[in-house]
Write an enzyme that holds these catalytic residues in place. Structure first.
Site, mmCIF file in Angstrom:
data_model
loop_
_atom_site.group_PDB
_atom_site.id
_atom_site.type_symbol
_atom_site.label_atom_id
_atom_site.label_comp_id
_atom_site.label_asym_id
_atom_site.label_seq_id
_atom_site.Cartn_x
_atom_site.Cartn_y
_atom_site.Cartn_z
ATOM 1 N N HIS A 1 0.835 -1.205 0.000
ATOM 2 C CA HIS A 1 0.000 0.000 0.000
ATOM 3 C C HIS A 1 0.871 1.257 0.000
ATOM 4 C CE1 HIS A 1 -3.557 -2.317 0.459
ATOM 5 N NE2 HIS A 1 -3.497 -2.514 1.754
ATOM 6 N N ARG B 1 -16.441 -7.124 0.202
ATOM 7 C CA ARG B 1 -17.687 -6.542 0.691
ATOM 8 C C ARG B 1 -18.733 -6.439 -0.425
ATOM 9 N NH1 ARG B 1 -20.432 -1.705 1.969
ATOM 10 N NH2 ARG B 1 -19.098 -0.525 0.548
#
Length: 295
Positions: A97, A255
């Site tokens: 990241h 999700r």
């Protein structure tokens, strides 16, 4: 799209034997902001690269992509040994990241290719908020409310730094070194998955042959890599991601994967504010995001 060969210059022109040995320790890096769709991207790359696996028996059907593609920061955060790249079969794929400006000099000096994927800031915020809320359930601290978290995000207070700085770092690098840095947007990949999978494969040095395309390999990989397929696999619904003494459920990583889900969470005022900030931050860089796939 060109691929990197040994004859091409690295990001840093200075070379010596010591650096050359270090450079070989890195092969391919996938970079994203937290909760942007690196899992599926990792799957696409590894499925294409590791040609010995049949899609019907691929290890990604039984193992989380977050376990198969090492996430560099976790190892450093937990102070546990990082997998030795010299012991891994090529291609060596790692996930991070980190902003482009925070990548180590050994990475910048190497011949590795970097694939960056991002998505529109409104969906990024919503997805990140729900992911962190899930993590906070195991943390005794009081989590931020949605409104508090939104305020922090707008001010640039976010994991791995401001969204706009993170995106622009890789965007500029992709313009300066297109043979080394591939910049992808999640929304574009959703609109034309086949095109971007073939673009990605060519960039990574694993272009599809006409015969493979005729045999339907592109469609097979897209089916395996699809959010719908991955989110419904038992390993990603009930399994756990483990590194050292850290363990967390796999399902928070999957999700919704929808473009435009922000509409179900942000008020009109919030959306307008984020659009205004994004316009100011990205002004002059010819970089725009789709925030909906509605026609």
């Amino acid at each position: 799209m060109a691929t990197v060969s040994s004859s091409q210059k690295p990001l840093d022109d200075e070379e010596d034997d010591g650096k050359e040995r270090t450079c070989k320790r890195y092969s391919e890096i996938i970079s994203t902001l937290p909760k942007e769709k690196a899992g599926q991207l990792s799957i696409c790359i590894s499925t294409r690269a590791f040609g010995q696996y049949d899609c019907s028996t691929h290890p990604l059907l039984t193992t989380s992509p977050h376990e198969l593609v090492p996430f560099s920061e976790i190892f450093f955060h937990l102070n546990i040994p990082f997998p030795n790249p010299d012991t891994l079969s090529p291609p060596q794929i790692f996930h991070t990241h980190l902003p482009f400006t925070s990548l180590s000099q050994s990475v910048l000096d190497s011949q590795c290719r970097i694939v960056y994927v991002c998505r529109n800031p409104k969906d990024t915020f919503v997805s990140l908020f729900h992911f962190l809320q899930k993590k906070e359930e195991e943390n005794p601290r009081e989590p931020l409310s949605f409104e508090e978290a939104f305020e922090q995000f707008c001010k640039g207070v976010s994991v791995y730094g401001p969204f706009w700085d993170h995106v622009l770092g890789y965007w500029k690098a992709s313009l300066e070194w297109p043979e080394r840095v591939l910049f992808l947007k999640y929304e574009d990949m959703k609109v034309d998955s086949s095109f971007h999978l073939k673009r990605l494969a060519e960039f990574m040095g694993y272009a599809f042959s006409l015969e493979e395309e005729k045999q339907g390999l592109v469609k097979e990989i897209l089916k395996l890599c699809s959010f719908e397929n991955q989110s419904n696999l038992r390993v990603n619904k009930t399994g756990r991601f483990r590194v050292g003494h850290m363990s967390m459920e796999n399902n928070p990583f999957f999700r919704k994967g929808e473009v435009g889900d922000w509409k179900n969470h942000l008020t009109a005022e919030m959306a307008e504010r984020l659009d205004r900030i994004t316009g100011q931050k990205l002004n002059g860089y010819d970089l725009r995001f789709l925030d909906t796939l509605d026609k």
